[in-house]
Design an enzyme around this catalytic site. Structure first.
Site, PDB file in Angstrom:
ATOM      1  N   LYS A 187       0.873  -1.186   0.000  1.00  0.00           N
ATOM      2  CA  LYS A 187       0.000   0.000   0.000  1.00  0.00           C
ATOM      3  C   LYS A 187       0.910   1.236   0.000  1.00  0.00           C
ATOM      4  CE  LYS A 187      -1.777   3.097   1.724  1.00  0.00           C
ATOM      5  NZ  LYS A 187      -1.657   4.482   1.207  1.00  0.00           N
ATOM      6  N   GLY A 239       5.474   5.795   8.629  1.00  0.00           N
ATOM      7  CA  GLY A 239       4.777   7.053   8.376  1.00  0.00           C
ATOM      8  C   GLY A 239       4.798   7.917   9.620  1.00  0.00           C
ATOM      9  N   SER A 240       3.830   8.798   9.718  1.00  0.00           N
ATOM     10  CA  SER A 240       3.825   9.760  10.813  1.00  0.00           C
ATOM     11  C   SER A 240       3.376   9.112  12.119  1.00  0.00           C
ATOM     12  CB  SER A 240       2.893  10.921  10.470  1.00  0.00           C
ATOM     13  OG  SER A 240       1.579  10.435  10.352  1.00  0.00           O
ATOM     14  N   GLY A 244       0.477   6.375  12.766  1.00  0.00           N
ATOM     15  CA  GLY A 244       0.961   5.136  13.397  1.00  0.00           C
ATOM     16  C   GLY A 244       0.192   4.812  14.666  1.00  0.00           C
ATOM     17  N   GLU A 261       7.323   2.226  12.117  1.00  0.00           N
ATOM     18  CA  GLU A 261       8.514   3.072  11.905  1.00  0.00           C
ATOM     19  C   GLU A 261       8.000   4.490  11.736  1.00  0.00           C
ATOM     20  OE1 GLU A 261      11.679   2.313  11.856  1.00  0.00           O
ATOM     21  OE2 GLU A 261      11.554   0.133  11.894  1.00  0.00           O
ATOM     22  N   CYS A 296      13.089  10.746   8.198  1.00  0.00           N
ATOM     23  CA  CYS A 296      12.731  10.575   9.604  1.00  0.00           C
ATOM     24  C   CYS A 296      13.923  10.696  10.531  1.00  0.00           C
ATOM     25  CB  CYS A 296      12.084   9.202   9.774  1.00  0.00           C
ATOM     26  SG  CYS A 296      13.096   7.892   9.063  1.00  0.00           S
ATOM     27  N   GLU A 400       8.153  17.297  14.799  1.00  0.00           N
ATOM     28  CA  GLU A 400       8.801  16.968  13.533  1.00  0.00           C
ATOM     29  C   GLU A 400       8.294  17.922  12.450  1.00  0.00           C
ATOM     30  OE1 GLU A 400       7.590  13.415  11.326  1.00  0.00           O
ATOM     31  OE2 GLU A 400       9.707  12.842  11.285  1.00  0.00           O
TER      32      GLU A 400
END
Ligand code: NAD
Length: 501
Positions: A187, A239-240, A244, A261, A296, A400
């Site tokens: 995906k 992802g963010s 997550g 992650e 990241c 972030e």
């Protein structure tokens, strides 16, 4: 766009179709994912999009391929040979992967070509590793019987990835999952979906059995449907932190396996023994120059002793001023644009917050005056930006940004530097800049982060990578990557079968 590509879709054999159950199928919805080049805002491609019904079809196919085989029951050597064929098919497409990465996300093309010389590398690595991995271990029990500890594939895996490094992040999931015997639904992000079409071509060429590898380029609704699907045993997400956390709770509610992650706000601690002129360009690099800060693990908080704060601010600003920003395909570009408008707006809003919070904008802060290969004010560009006199409670130090923005923070002594580095919700990466290796190791041990480097930012997919705290759960890379796609089963027997005696 036309200057570099007459038709980027030509890189794909079937841009208008989805690969599900070993076949290219027409999507039921007439629409598709419309893709915008961040370098010049041109709509460069439109590719097939998976609806909820096609997500269901992909899960059904992956479920059947897992439950009925043959993939999970093949020997590791058999799976490895298919994975090596898969890797070879990817290698033949190395130029396309590099071009699509730059086109979709704006990473300078020279950099993309260098990083993706061998897009099959991680698949080859896991093909080798699965052949060396002990899958069955027979141990004698106190009562004379045996326990066989089996490492088995976790099942159907949904591999959900972000846009910043599409093919690499998918490889870190698909390669170990396939090697372990799982079946995969890839995906990709809706902004950078083209790579998975190339992966599907490779799966077809390598002769992966139907349903072993499927693609579901879906929007948010289709993606949410996928991670909630009872047919999915494991969600592997990059992802963010916000997404997550949402997916973790969705998976937790039905006890599906998940690994995360997520983001980072990593600190580089600069000690007093190191020459500032030597490390300033390196700190600009490790702070995100390569990908306009859209990584990241970049070291976006720089911690320096108070007495050297102003000198480092000046050295960093000077180093940033030399960075050549421009179109991803201009040969001299060192830093490209932000990958999409919504991300550009987010970066600019953080810059405004930094100013409002009282940090000193030392350089950058908006669109660069000079851009290579860009015409007519187009593209999502931000100059390398430095905030000095940042305190660790400011939003630009805590959150972030995912853009080319560094925050310089002064510390009074090394104990305080360690406290500041750890005083953040994230814990993905860290670094210390010193030539004293004993001190570097001692500081590395005290930083609450999953990765740490002396004098730089290293990453090697053969070693574990992942985060503490809000930066995620689990570790990708190396043998730890296989653990994420394994279940452990204990089989009690009076005598082990012949092969395990
Ligand atoms: P994102 O969380 O918005 O999206 C990531 C993926 O999740 C995309 O494929 C998206 O379509 C999908 N998604 C979004 N909502 C979903 C939902 N409700 N259900 C299922 N899927 C959903 O992240 P992004 O903005 O694409 O990427 C940037 C983030 O990724 C940053 O926070 C960055 O730090 C992080 N990242 C982490 C690593 C790592 O290895 N730790 C690597 C690269 C990027």
């Amino acid at each position: 766009m036309s200057r570099y590509f007459s038709d980027p879709r030509a890189a794909l054999r079937h841009p208008d179709m989805l690969y599900i159950d070993g076949r290219w199928v027409d999507p039921e919805s007439g629409g598709g994912l419309s893709l915008i080049s961040p370098s010049d805002e041109a709509v460069h491609s439109c590719v097939a999009e998976a609806s909820v019904a096609e997500v269901d079809a992909a899960v059904r196919a992956a479920r059947r391929a897992f439950d009925e085989g043959p993939w999970p029951l093949m020997s590791p050597a058999e799976r490895a040979s298919r994975l090596r064929a898969f890797a070879a098919a990817l290698r033949q497409r190395a130029d396309s992967f590099a071009a699509l990465w730059s086109l979709q996300t704006g990473i300078p093309h020279g950099m993309a070509r260098h990083a993706l010389q061998n897009p099959g590398m991680i698949y080859d690595y896991y093909a080798d590793l699965i052949c060396e991995t002990v899958l069955f271990e027979s141990r004698q029990r106190d009562n004379g019987g045996y326990a066989i500890i089996a490492r088995e594939p976790v099942g159907v895996v949904a591999a959900v990835t972000p846009w910043n490094h599409p093919s690499h992040l998918m490889a870190l999931k698909a390669a170990p999952a396939l090697a372990m015997g799982c079946t995969v639904i890839a995906k990709p992000p809706p902004e950078a979906p083209m790579d998975v079409f190339l992966l599907a071509e490779a799966a077809e060429e390598a002769g992966l059995p139907p349903g072993v590898f499927n693609i579901a380029p879906a929007d948010r609704a289709g993606s949410d449907h996928l991670v909630r699907h009872p047919g999915v045993d494991k969600v592997s997400f990059t992802g963010s932190a916000a997404t997550g956390a949402h997916i973790s709770s969705v998976c937790g509610a039905r006890m599906a396996r998940s690994s995360m992650e997520l983001g980072g706000k990593s600190a580089a601690i600069v000690l007093d023994d190191i020459d500032l002129a030597r490390i300033a360009p390196l700190l600009v690099e490790t702070g995100g120059k390569r990908m306009a800060g859209q990584g990241c693990a970049f070291l976006t908080r720089v911690l320096v002793s108070r007495k050297r704060h102003d000198a480092l601010a000046a050295a960093l600003a000077a180093a940033m001023a030399t960075v050549k920003v421009g179109h991803a395909f201009h040969p001299e570009t060192e830093m490209g644009p932000i990958a999409m408008k919504r991300q550009l707006d987010k970066v600019l809003s953080y810059i405004e917050r930094g100013k409002a919070e009282g940090a000193t904008l030392a350089t950058g802060g908006g669109r660069p005056e000079t851009l290579l290969g860009v015409e007519g004010g187009k593209g999502f560009y931000v100059a390398p930006t430095l905030f000095a006199n940042v305190t660790n409670d400011m939003a630009i130090a805590r959150e972030e940004i995912f853009g080319p923005v560094l925050s310089l923070i002064a510390y009074d002594d090394e104990e305080q530097a360690i406290r500041i580095a750890n005083d953040n919700p994230y814990g993905l990466n860290g670094a210390v800049f010193t030539d004293d290796r004993e001190k570097a190791f001692a500081i590395a041990r005290r930083i609450r982060a999953g990765n740490f480097t002396q004098n730089g930012l290293e990453h090697d997919s053969k070693f574990p990578f992942g985060g503490y705290k809000m930066s995620g759960t689990g570790r990708e890379g190396g043998s730890y990557g296989l653990d994420l796609y394994s279940e452990i089963k204990t089989i009690y027997m009076a005598q082990p079968p012949a092969g395990l005696a």
